[in-house]
Write an enzyme that holds these catalytic residues in place. Structure first.
Site, PDB file in Angstrom:
ATOM      1  N   ASP B 110      -7.968  21.412 -20.452  1.00 31.49           N
ATOM      2  CA  ASP B 110      -7.079  22.367 -19.785  1.00 31.49           C
ATOM      3  C   ASP B 110      -7.000  22.085 -18.288  1.00 31.49           C
ATOM      4  O   ASP B 110      -5.952  22.223 -17.677  1.00 31.49           O
ATOM      5  CB  ASP B 110      -7.566  23.802 -20.013  1.00 31.49           C
ATOM      6  CG  ASP B 110      -7.316  24.225 -21.459  1.00 31.49           C
ATOM      7  OD1 ASP B 110      -6.564  23.497 -22.152  1.00 31.49           O
ATOM      8  OD2 ASP B 110      -7.885  25.238 -21.886  1.00 31.49           O
ATOM      9  N   CYS B 111      -8.142  21.714 -17.713  1.00 32.95           N
ATOM     10  CA  CYS B 111      -8.135  21.471 -16.269  1.00 32.95           C
ATOM     11  C   CYS B 111      -7.796  20.029 -15.921  1.00 32.95           C
ATOM     12  O   CYS B 111      -7.422  19.724 -14.789  1.00 32.95           O
ATOM     13  CB  CYS B 111      -9.469  21.893 -15.657  1.00 32.95           C
ATOM     14  SG  CYS B 111     -10.896  21.376 -16.594  1.00 32.95           S
TER      15      CYS B 111
END
Ligand code: SF4
Ligand code: SF4
Lengths: 133, 371
Positions: B110-111
């Site tokens: 996600d990051c």
């Protein structure tokens, strides 16, 4: 005496029987190692053998007929920038063409003694020794 | 003065005078040092990537650190095992200022959503490029020869059959740890010449083995001490950092290291007076492929440097894998840096542990590994 040369010539020159003349007029043995000739000129690698004088005259004859002549030094060459003077090659070379100066630690390559056996090529860690063909 | 000059000074003037008049002796070595590599930080891409697999100029680098940190080892090879170009050559090319292709893949998070990147880097584009070698500068090393009927290609170079040659790898009397055999002045924090720049000793080297047998003057007769070192790749030059190929063995890195040794007292002067006649090394037969190769004999560096040693009655030509020429150059450069005030002596902040022993890797059960 034997020598190898690379000839580069223009179309005019390629119309002349140069190898024939080298053999007939200059008493040289001519071995054609490679030839690429077409209508715009060409390139030829020859091995010339004969008397030193005749070879010189033969080469002059070629130059007079606007053929450029470049001698090739066959054998093994050292890239002096790549050599680290480690000395690995010294114990490998059968003819002692490679030797170390004890005081400076510098390794020198004596082309005269080199027989181009090639044993040192893959022994040199920075790959400074190369075979020329 | 350089180690070479110091030995001549002692010969002419004796130990006492040398201890009084000489402050610092500069040593040097240049050789193939396999346990070397560099860590790099590439900076973040947009969108960012958490690199899982990394190739620099086709050579795999170790990812398992944070997103854009990597370690490239000197002996790393690509999948084809082509040995002409390995990790050592990649590091040299970086030092030469070349732009190299960087490829990386990832599973995406996600990051760090990006899954792959294909770009070029050079020393100018990346944040850190730090040479970090875990075992360099061996105090002494083996001499290799080959009794077998075929040519062997080893990390000690090309060994011709039937004792056709013998190879060694040490600058001998001017090599750093030979001149400080008990690590009195070389320890953690010591500032050094590293690859043409300035670096530090950061730890004892791996396989540090101070208990190796020694001659009466303290010089180890076997591989003993070694150093872990670190320095900024951006300061280094290809003159003293070179990717090397040992045929059919692999790639490695040739590195120049120079260490200043302060002549604290007469004892240090005595150590630094050591000459090639006093340094012994064991000759091993690499024709025997096992960990416990028998020692054929001990020879001195004076013998090795003479170009010939006798093994089993045969005259065997010798040669070195490390460059005496560059070792001398390094000791000269270090001396000039010190005289010009460009290099300051850093006392070790911690000395090496003298109780380290060398352990082997055996096939063990879980219980045996705990004993
Ligand atoms: S092995 Fe190669 S680098 Fe070493 S001294 Fe010979 S030519 Fe130079
Ligand atoms: S090619 Fe053979 S003779 Fe020439 S330098 Fe190398 S090892 Fe020696």
């Amino acid at each position: 005496m034997k020598t190898k040369v690379v000839l580069t010539f223009s179309p005019e020159a390629s119309n002349q029987p140069i190898t024939h003349n080298l053999i007939a007029k200059h008493h040289l043995l001519v071995n054609i190692l490679r030839a690429e000739i077409d209508e715009v000129g060409g390139k030829m690698v020859l091995e010339l053998s004969g008397k030193a004088d005749d070879i010189r005259k033969g080469i002059d004859y070629l130059k007079d007929n606007s053929v450029s002549v470049r001698p090739i030094k066959e054998g093994v060459r050292r890239d002096d920038d790549a050599c680290t003077h480690c000395g690995m090659c010294i114990s490998i070379c059968p003819t002692k063409a490679l030797s170390i100066d004890q005081k400076s630690g510098k390794v020198s390559f004596n082309e005269e003694k080199c027989v181009a056996c090639g044993v040192c090529i893959d022994a040199c860690p920075p790959r400074a020794m190369e075979i020329l063909i | 003065m350089t180690a070479q000059e110091f030995k001549e000074f002692v010969r002419a003037n004796g130990i006492k005078k040398a201890a009084k008049e000489v402050d610092i002796v500069t040593t040097g070595t240049f050789g193939a040092m396999c346990s070397s590599g560099a860590y790099l930080n590439f900076g973040h891409s947009d969108p960012p990537i958490k690199m899982q697999k990394i190739w620099i100029d086709g050579i795999p680098a170790q990812a398992g650190l944070a997103a854009v940190d990597a370690y490239i080892g000197a002996t790393a090879l690509d999948e084809t095992n082509n040995m002409i170009h390995g990790g050592g050559h990649v590091i040299e090319d970086l030092v030469r200022g070349k732009a190299l292709r960087l490829r990386a893949t990832s599973y995406g998070t996600d990051c760090y959503p990006r899954k792959e990147i294909d770009t070029y880097i050079s020393l100018r584009t990346i944040n850190q490029a730090v040479l970090m070698n875990v075992r360099n500068c061996y105090q002494n090393y083996a001499v290799a020869t080959n009794s077998s009927p075929k040519t062997m290609y080893t990390y000690m170079g090309k060994l011709l059959p039937e004792f056709g040659n013998a190879t060694f790898s040490s600058a001998g009397e001017i090599s750093p740890l030979i001149n400080d055999p008990y690590y009195r002045t070389i320890g953690i924090g010591t500032r050094i010449f590293l690859g043409g720049g300035q670096g530090h000793v950061i730890w004892e080297g791996t396989q540090f083995n101070p208990g190796a047998p020694r001659t009466p003057n303290g010089v180890p007769k076997r591989p003993a001490g070694s150093l872990a070192v670190l320095g900024d790749l951006k300061q280094m030059t290809p003159d003293f950092l070179r990717g090397l190929t040992l045929s059919r063995y692999g790639s490695t890195l040739g590195i120049g290291i120079g260490i200043p040794i302060p002549i604290l007292d007469e004892e240090m002067a005595r150590y630094c007076a050591v000459t090639n006649d006093d340094i012994q090394a064991p000759v091993f037969d690499y024709g025997q492929q096992s960990r416990n190769r028998p020692v054929l004999r001990d020879v001195s560096y004076a013998d090795l440097r003479s170009g010939e040693i006798t093994i089993k009655g045969k005259q065997v030509p010798t040669s070195s894998l490390s460059s005496l020429y560059k070792a001398k150059q390094i000791s000269e450069i270090l001396k000039s840096w010190i005289m010009k005030g460009e290099f300051t002596i850093q006392e070790p902040i911690q000395r090496f542990p003298m109780d380290r022993v060398l352990r082997n890797l055996d096939v063990r059960t879980e219980r045996e590994a705990l004993q």
